[in-house]
Design an enzyme around this catalytic site. Structure first.
Site, short mmCIF file in Angstrom:
data_model
loop_
_atom_site.label_atom_id
_atom_site.label_comp_id
_atom_site.label_asym_id
_atom_site.label_seq_id
_atom_site.Cartn_x
_atom_site.Cartn_y
_atom_site.Cartn_z
N HIS A 86 26.77 -1.94 -16.82
CA HIS A 86 27.96 -2.76 -17.08
C HIS A 86 27.63 -4.24 -17.15
CE1 HIS A 86 30.45 0.77 -16.20
NE2 HIS A 86 29.71 0.96 -15.13
O1 RIB Z 1 32.38 -1.59 -12.31
C1 RIB Z 1 31.07 -2.02 -12.57
C2 RIB Z 1 30.74 -3.23 -11.76
O2 RIB Z 1 30.83 -2.93 -10.36
C3 RIB Z 1 29.30 -3.71 -11.99
O3 RIB Z 1 29.25 -5.10 -11.88
C4 RIB Z 1 28.56 -3.08 -10.86
O4 RIB Z 1 27.38 -3.80 -10.52
C5 RIB Z 1 29.56 -3.18 -9.75
O5 RIB Z 1 29.50 -4.51 -9.23
#
Ligand code: RIB
Ligand code: CA
Length: 318
Positions: free
Chosen positions: A241
């Site tokens: 992500h």
């Molecule tokens: O939902 C994904 C996010 O949540 C990313 O930034 C992951 O590292 C967690 O922080």
């Protein structure tokens, strides 16, 4: 001219991959890396930031910020989401040469933005605790930041931390509401696009050589993420992500964004941490952010892979 960025991270394997990309990308000047609790505790996140930067030994060493304990009512899950293990990096056990005494993350953010007015992009890859605190510490800051790019939220897909909430927003919904409602220029990169990128096992054939710092680092942290995604979701691959959100900073032409009016639910029994968008034909609320809603997936994946190869000294294109 390289873009000045502050990376606010809760490492987390996907944060660590984004850091590996950013610290060797010639188009970015990483002026600071600030830690925040989320995937792991604030203390662990601070240690992980130091350990990651030391392990990678980038050409330009960024300022580092220490995560501080969240407000008591912030719902940091006891061990992050558990996807990356209690240490946030899947037990990679990276050494830290010397425990530097670090300034609090929110002060590093304030100082760097003040020193570079209108020139800093804050790339928020964890809960928004530090950014909200920086805005509360210096009320003029939202208008002095170039842009805040946020990995988080969800528009038309379900959450990943509850049926309605994405993890970063869920961890500190009050901070997220503060940032969403601030006068800063914002881009949101929600699960709607970050869920569409999956790195499969082929990535291991395309990593920098294991004799390089980046190659060795990535081989230490990625296997646990693949195990976590298989055990938790039955997936034969991982989402990254944060690295996708970073691609929206480096290669905005690969993303399609809409102006939207977004806010955050902070009280709902079932909806705390939900990002709410007024998508009615005639929205009543004022547009307050750009939201990435589409991307050129294969091109984004190629940019990620080439950027990681560059981190290992293999000049990738683009
Ligand atoms: O939902 C994904 C996010 O949540 C990313 O930034 C992951 O590292 C967690 O922080
Ligand atoms: Ca993160």
């Amino acid at each position: 001219m390289a873009r000045k960025v502050i990376l606010d991270v809760d490492p987390g394997v996907d944060d660590a991959v984004a850091l590996c990309f950013a610290l060797f990308n010639p188009g970015l000047d990483v002026v600071a890396v600030t830690a925040v609790g989320g995937n792991c505790s604030p203390i662990q996140a601070t240690r992980n930031v130091q350990a990651i930067v030391e392990a990678l030994d980038p050409p330009r060493f960024p300022r580092l910020g220490a995560a501080s304990d969240p407000e008591p009512d912030v719902g940091l899950p006891p061990e992050g989401r558990g996807l990356y293990g209690p240490d946030g990096l899947g037990g990679a056990d990276l050494p830290v040469a010397e425990r530097q005494h670090l300034m609090p993350s929110e002060k590093v953010i304030c100082d760097q933005v003040r020193a570079n007015p209108d020139a800093i992009t804050i790339v928020a890859l964890g809960p928004l605790t530090n950014i909200a605190r920086a805005f509360q510490r210096d009320p003029e800051l939202p208008s002095l930041v170039g842009r805040v790019v946020i990995a988080g939220g969800c528009v038309a897909v379900s959450g990943n931390c509850s049926p309605t909430a994405e993890f970063n927003i869920f961890c500190d919904p009050g901070a997220a509401r503060t940032v969403f409602r601030s006068a800063s220029t914002k881009t949101l990169v929600p699960l709607d696009v970050t869920n569409r990128v999956t790195l499969d096992f082929d990535i291991f054939n395309r990593l920098p050589d294991e004799t390089t710092r980046a190659g060795s680092f990535l081989r230490k942290i990625l296997p646990s993420a693949f195990r976590g995604y298989r055990q938790r979701f039955g997936m034969e691959g991982i989402h990254v992500h944060d690295t996708v959100a970073l691609m929206a900073v480096c290669y905005p032409e690969l993303f399609a964004a809409n102006e939207m009016a977004g806010d955050v639910e902070t009280m709902g029994e079932l909806t705390t941490g939900m990002t709410v968008f007024d998508r009615r034909r005639i929205p009543v609320r004022r547009f307050n952010m750009e939201v990435a809603m589409n991307l050129e997936k294969e091109a984004v994946i190629e940019k990620i892979v080439r950027g990681l190869q560059r981190a290992g000294g293999r000049e990738g294109e683009g």
